[in-house]
Motif scaffolding. Structure first.
Motif, PDB file in Angstrom:
ATOM      1  N   ASN A 181     -51.568  21.198 -50.694  1.00 14.58           N
ATOM      2  CA  ASN A 181     -51.326  22.550 -51.205  1.00 14.58           C
ATOM      3  C   ASN A 181     -50.148  23.212 -50.485  1.00 14.58           C
ATOM      4  OD1 ASN A 181     -51.726  24.673 -52.949  1.00 14.58           O
ATOM      5  ND2 ASN A 181     -53.219  25.686 -51.627  1.00 14.58           N
ATOM      6  N   THR A 182     -49.012  22.471 -50.400  1.00 11.76           N
ATOM      7  CA  THR A 182     -47.807  23.011 -49.778  1.00 11.76           C
ATOM      8  C   THR A 182     -46.649  22.950 -50.771  1.00 11.76           C
ATOM      9  OG1 THR A 182     -47.044  20.880 -48.927  1.00 11.76           O
ATOM     10  CG2 THR A 182     -48.520  22.163 -47.501  1.00 11.76           C
ATOM     11  N   ASP A 183     -45.641  23.761 -50.507  1.00 13.80           N
ATOM     12  CA  ASP A 183     -44.445  23.738 -51.356  1.00 13.80           C
ATOM     13  C   ASP A 183     -43.751  22.383 -51.290  1.00 13.80           C
ATOM     14  OD1 ASP A 183     -44.880  26.357 -52.142  1.00 13.80           O
ATOM     15  OD2 ASP A 183     -43.450  27.202 -50.698  1.00 13.80           O
ATOM     16  N   ALA A 184     -43.724  21.765 -50.109  1.00 13.45           N
ATOM     17  CA  ALA A 184     -43.072  20.464 -49.946  1.00 13.45           C
ATOM     18  C   ALA A 184     -43.759  19.396 -50.785  1.00 13.45           C
ATOM     19  CB  ALA A 184     -43.048  20.061 -48.480  1.00 13.45           C
ATOM     20  N   ALA A 185     -45.080  19.399 -50.803  1.00 12.87           N
ATOM     21  CA  ALA A 185     -45.827  18.421 -51.607  1.00 12.87           C
ATOM     22  C   ALA A 185     -45.606  18.659 -53.090  1.00 12.87           C
ATOM     23  CB  ALA A 185     -47.314  18.476 -51.267  1.00 12.87           C
ATOM     24  N   ALA A 186     -45.524  19.921 -53.489  1.00 13.94           N
ATOM     25  CA  ALA A 186     -45.273  20.243 -54.897  1.00 13.94           C
ATOM     26  C   ALA A 186     -43.868  19.816 -55.298  1.00 13.94           C
ATOM     27  CB  ALA A 186     -45.469  21.733 -55.138  1.00 13.94           C
ATOM     28  N   LYS A 187     -42.877  20.034 -54.425  1.00 18.60           N
ATOM     29  CA  LYS A 187     -41.505  19.636 -54.727  1.00 18.60           C
ATOM     30  C   LYS A 187     -41.396  18.121 -54.832  1.00 18.60           C
ATOM     31  CE  LYS A 187     -36.684  20.187 -53.435  1.00 18.60           C
ATOM     32  NZ  LYS A 187     -36.338  19.154 -54.346  1.00 18.60           N
ATOM     33  N   TYR A 188     -42.081  17.398 -53.959  1.00 13.84           N
ATOM     34  CA  TYR A 188     -42.082  15.933 -54.003  1.00 13.84           C
ATOM     35  C   TYR A 188     -42.573  15.456 -55.371  1.00 13.84           C
ATOM     36  CZ  TYR A 188     -43.078  11.098 -52.630  1.00 13.84           C
ATOM     37  OH  TYR A 188     -43.103   9.731 -52.553  1.00 13.84           O
ATOM     38  N   ALA A 189     -43.688  16.017 -55.830  1.00 13.17           N
ATOM     39  CA  ALA A 189     -44.239  15.638 -57.137  1.00 13.17           C
ATOM     40  C   ALA A 189     -43.263  15.995 -58.253  1.00 13.17           C
ATOM     41  CB  ALA A 189     -45.592  16.308 -57.356  1.00 13.17           C
ATOM     42  N   ASP A 190     -42.669  17.179 -58.182  1.00 20.06           N
ATOM     43  CA  ASP A 190     -41.700  17.602 -59.205  1.00 20.06           C
ATOM     44  C   ASP A 190     -40.468  16.702 -59.220  1.00 20.06           C
ATOM     45  OD1 ASP A 190     -43.399  19.671 -59.910  1.00 20.06           O
ATOM     46  OD2 ASP A 190     -42.256  21.218 -58.834  1.00 20.06           O
ATOM     47  N   ASP A 191     -40.001  16.289 -58.036  1.00 20.77           N
ATOM     48  CA  ASP A 191     -38.841  15.403 -57.961  1.00 20.77           C
ATOM     49  C   ASP A 191     -39.139  14.046 -58.602  1.00 20.77           C
ATOM     50  OD1 ASP A 191     -37.218  17.280 -56.730  1.00 20.77           O
ATOM     51  OD2 ASP A 191     -37.563  16.504 -54.710  1.00 20.77           O
ATOM     52  N   LEU A 192     -40.359  13.541 -58.436  1.00 20.99           N
ATOM     53  CA  LEU A 192     -40.729  12.272 -59.075  1.00 20.99           C
ATOM     54  C   LEU A 192     -40.752  12.403 -60.595  1.00 20.99           C
ATOM     55  CD1 LEU A 192     -43.456  10.685 -56.795  1.00 20.99           C
ATOM     56  CD2 LEU A 192     -41.292   9.665 -57.493  1.00 20.99           C
ATOM     57  N   VAL A 193     -41.238  13.525 -61.095  1.00 24.35           N
ATOM     58  CA  VAL A 193     -41.243  13.752 -62.544  1.00 24.35           C
ATOM     59  C   VAL A 193     -39.806  13.768 -63.066  1.00 24.35           C
ATOM     60  CG1 VAL A 193     -41.800  15.418 -64.368  1.00 24.35           C
ATOM     61  CG2 VAL A 193     -43.469  14.921 -62.565  1.00 24.35           C
ATOM     62  N   ALA A 194     -38.901  14.440 -62.359  1.00 23.33           N
ATOM     63  CA  ALA A 194     -37.496  14.474 -62.777  1.00 23.33           C
ATOM     64  C   ALA A 194     -36.863  13.083 -62.705  1.00 23.33           C
ATOM     65  CB  ALA A 194     -36.721  15.456 -61.906  1.00 23.33           C
ATOM     66  N   ALA A 195     -37.203  12.315 -61.670  1.00 22.59           N
ATOM     67  CA  ALA A 195     -36.661  10.961 -61.531  1.00 22.59           C
ATOM     68  C   ALA A 195     -37.139  10.061 -62.669  1.00 22.59           C
ATOM     69  CB  ALA A 195     -37.050  10.375 -60.178  1.00 22.59           C
ATOM     70  N   ARG A 196     -38.378  10.266 -63.108  1.00 24.84           N
ATOM     71  CA  ARG A 196     -38.910   9.465 -64.226  1.00 24.84           C
ATOM     72  C   ARG A 196     -38.018   9.612 -65.443  1.00 24.84           C
ATOM     73  NH1 ARG A 196     -44.599  11.218 -66.393  1.00 24.84           N
ATOM     74  NH2 ARG A 196     -43.386  13.105 -66.630  1.00 24.84           N
ATOM     75  N   THR A 197     -37.626  10.828 -65.758  1.00 23.43           N
ATOM     76  CA  THR A 197     -36.772  11.086 -66.914  1.00 23.43           C
ATOM     77  C   THR A 197     -35.434  10.371 -66.771  1.00 23.43           C
ATOM     78  OG1 THR A 197     -37.815  13.231 -67.212  1.00 23.43           O
ATOM     79  CG2 THR A 197     -35.686  12.906 -68.285  1.00 23.43           C
ATOM     80  N   GLN A 198     -34.872  10.411 -65.588  1.00 29.59           N
ATOM     81  CA  GLN A 198     -33.564   9.807 -65.363  1.00 29.59           C
ATOM     82  C   GLN A 198     -33.625   8.281 -65.327  1.00 29.59           C
ATOM     83  OE1 GLN A 198     -31.663  11.188 -61.781  1.00 29.59           O
ATOM     84  NE2 GLN A 198     -29.718  10.208 -62.271  1.00 29.59           N
ATOM     85  N   ILE A 199     -34.591   7.711 -64.647  1.00 31.29           N
ATOM     86  CA  ILE A 199     -34.633   6.258 -64.456  1.00 31.29           C
ATOM     87  C   ILE A 199     -35.098   5.518 -65.709  1.00 31.29           C
ATOM     88  CG2 ILE A 199     -36.963   5.974 -63.492  1.00 31.29           C
ATOM     89  CD1 ILE A 199     -34.002   4.317 -61.862  1.00 31.29           C
ATOM     90  N   LEU A 200     -35.926   6.159 -66.512  1.00 31.23           N
ATOM     91  CA  LEU A 200     -36.427   5.492 -67.723  1.00 31.23           C
ATOM     92  C   LEU A 200     -35.577   5.785 -68.956  1.00 31.23           C
ATOM     93  CD1 LEU A 200     -40.291   5.939 -67.284  1.00 31.23           C
ATOM     94  CD2 LEU A 200     -38.899   3.904 -66.837  1.00 31.23           C
ATOM     95  N   ALA A 201     -34.484   6.507 -68.775  1.00 33.25           N
ATOM     96  CA  ALA A 201     -33.606   6.845 -69.918  1.00 33.25           C
ATOM     97  C   ALA A 201     -32.882   5.617 -70.430  1.00 33.25           C
ATOM     98  CB  ALA A 201     -32.602   7.914 -69.497  1.00 33.25           C
TER      99      ALA A 201
END
Length: 129
Positions: free
Chosen positions: A109-129
């Motif tokens: 329940n930290t901002d850093a953990a939330a950003k990590y998860a959000d960064d992975l979601v963004a990477a999914r879009t880029q890497i699977l394009a």
């Protein structure tokens, strides 16, 4: 022809790349940056994202989940927590990584953990394009 530098990408499991590169696009924790020959020395932590290596025969992409990048006179080295060649990244792998990140986010329940998860979601879009 662009000036070349040595580039190495390693994870705890294996060495993924050791090539001469003209540039390396790095997902730094403080912002993305491109390392080239003669770049000023810098050490940066990585955020989850796509790392792109440009060589004289084309470019290769890798998914990294974190780690460190060191740019210096000898070239650029990336020590990744986990790293995968783009060809090895599947939708199932990305869902597994995102699920793990979401569980960590919920537990911490930290901002850093939330950003990590959000960064992975963004990477999914880029890497699977």
């Amino acid at each position: 022809m662009a000036e070349m530098m040595q580039f190495d990408l390693v994870s705890p499991e294996r060495r993924l790349a050791s090539v001469q590169a003209s540039e390396v696009q790095i997902p730094g924790a403080e912002g993305d940056f491109t390392a080239m020959a003669q770049h000023a020395p810098v050490i940066s932590t990585l955020r989850p994202g796509v790392l792109t290596v440009v060589t004289d025969v084309g470019s290769e992409q890798y998914l990294v989940t974190g780690g460190f990048a060191e740019v210096g006179a000898g070239g650029t080295s990336v020590l990744a927590e986990r790293a995968f060649a783009k060809a090895d990244v599947t939708a199932e792998l990305m869902e597994e990584l995102i699920k793990e990140a979401n569980m960590q986010r919920d537990a911490a329940n930290t901002d850093a953990a939330a950003k990590y998860a959000d960064d992975l979601v963004a990477a999914r879009t880029q890497i699977l394009a």
